[in-house]
Design an enzyme around this catalytic site. Structure first.
Site, PDB file in Angstrom:
ATOM      1  CE1 TYR A 208      15.311  45.264  15.266  1.00 50.66           C
ATOM      2  CE2 TYR A 208      15.975  45.293  12.958  1.00 50.66           C
ATOM      3  CZ  TYR A 208      15.672  45.959  14.113  1.00 50.66           C
ATOM      4  OH  TYR A 208      15.732  47.337  14.143  1.00 50.66           O
ATOM      5  CE  LYS A 236      18.568  46.080  16.803  1.00 49.82           C
ATOM      6  NZ  LYS A 236      18.438  46.850  15.563  1.00 49.82           N
TER       7      LYS A 236
END
Length: 373
Positions: A208, A236
């Site tokens: 992330y 992400k």
């Protein structure tokens, strides 16, 4: 029509969109709306304007020929709302409300859920609460939706415990931001992520990247180092540059995914190669983001841009209150969908009395974007 944009929909008795019964979507194409289909058709069955099969037909062919790398990433390709923390009237995590929200999202037709991330107020939740939320979500929609569990804490051991717990529940992937507060060198960040991944050795790992909040930026060199871990499936990416998506997609290559993070630039992210998106405002208006995804995949960029503009205006309105954006979103969902999700966890600011007219305006804007006459 009065020259206004219109996304038509069927409605149930309460006026709320019923995804299962909706029989058409319309998109803006220049100065006219164009019917773009019956029920949400799989975009890989549509043809481009020149009559050629759209590129996903090649994807289906590869699957028939046993292309495991394509099968591996398909479950991440689509719209994945970030799951909101659901509280009772006393501010405690509510299993019932968590269950109702998970069911609601599944009924909307989203690809998956991203649980206990930023939008889920993870940094203000205990490990016990995060486990409880994930257990409830998996019990309700596990196997029906792709579930990605964000497991990062501000120390390695707690993160590993959440990772092992997530794997025991059968999630599709775990995800983690880098350590926050102290600025660690790349080799220490890589060790942190690999230690977490090792606690869930049979589960995909998603990095992330959100440098504006975490304080640490995923670089291409660090990503390449992480790709030595075979469980790393992708990123992400919530950095503010769509170029990062291109670089991570290029570095990862076949069999890896990049998911767009900034809701305001979903069109840009998809256009430059993102496989899908994970977003904090997807939950309050998933129909708009699914329409953007479908439009980009069939090559109708003007339609996607028009819907993106609608979504962006709503996002700006959601951020325009005294209360935190997630407090606004939860109230909007209460008014539109009848879902009681509670407030937000302090120190996030809850709604103020003067916010209610703005909340009502957000409701109006969403309704208008979904179906203005």
């Amino acid at each position: 029509m009065n020259g206004k944009k219109k996304y038509s929909r069927d409605e149930n008795a309460s006026g709320i969109i019923n995804e299962k019964r909706r029989n058409k979507i319309q998109s803006w194409n220049g100065n006219n709306f164009r019917d773009i289909g019956g029920k949400r058709r799989n975009w890989n069955k549509r043809k481009s304007q020149n009559g050629d099969q759209c590129r996903d037909m090649e994807y289906e062919r590869q699957n028939r020929n046993g292309d495991k790398s394509m099968n591996k990433v398909e479950k991440y390709q689509g719209i994945i709302p970030a799951f909101y923390a659901c509280y009772d009237e006393d501010g405690k995590v509510s299993k019932q409300r968590t269950r109702e929200l998970a069911r609601h999202m599944a009924d909307k037709g989203v690809k998956g859920l991203y649980v206990c991330g930023s939008s889920g107020e993870c940094i203000y939740l205990s490990k016990k609460e995060r486990k409880q939320i994930l257990e409830t979500v998996m019990d309700e929609v596990g196997g029906r939706l792709t579930v990605i569990a964000h497991v990062a804490c501000n120390n390695t051991e707690d993160s590993r415990k959440l990772a092992a717990h997530a794997e025991s529940l059968g999630v599709d992937a775990i995800a983690a931001i880098p350590p926050i507060y102290f600025h660690l060198p790349d080799h220490a960040v890589a060790q942190y992520w690999n230690d977490i991944s090792a606690a869930a050795p049979n589960t995909d790992f998603i990095i992330y990247n959100i440098p504006q909040l975490a304080g640490t930026r995923l670089t291409v060199s660090l990503y390449r180092k992480m790709l030595e871990n075979p469980k790393v499936i992708g990123v992400k990416n919530s950095s503010e540059s769509a170029q990062d998506i291109q670089m991570f997609k290029d570095a990862g290559g076949e069999g890896h995914v990049v998911l767009n993070g900034p809701d305001e630039q979903l069109v840009s992210g998809l256009a430059i190669g993102a496989d899908g998106g994970i977003g904090g405002t997807y939950g309050v208006m998933p129909e708009l983001y699914m329409a953007i995804f479908d439009a980009v995949r069939r090559g109708d960029i003007p339609a996607a841009q028009a819907i993106q503009n609608e979504a962006c205006r709503i996002i700006y309105a959601l951020c325009g209150c005294k209360g935190n954006m997630y407090a606004v979103i939860k109230k909007v969902m209460e008014l539109r969908e009848g879902l009681l999700l509670g407030g937000v966890r302090k120190p996030l600011a809850d709604l103020a009395a003067e916010d209610m007219p703005k909340v009502q305006e957000c409701v109006r804007m969403i309704e208008a974007a979904l179906g203005r006459c």
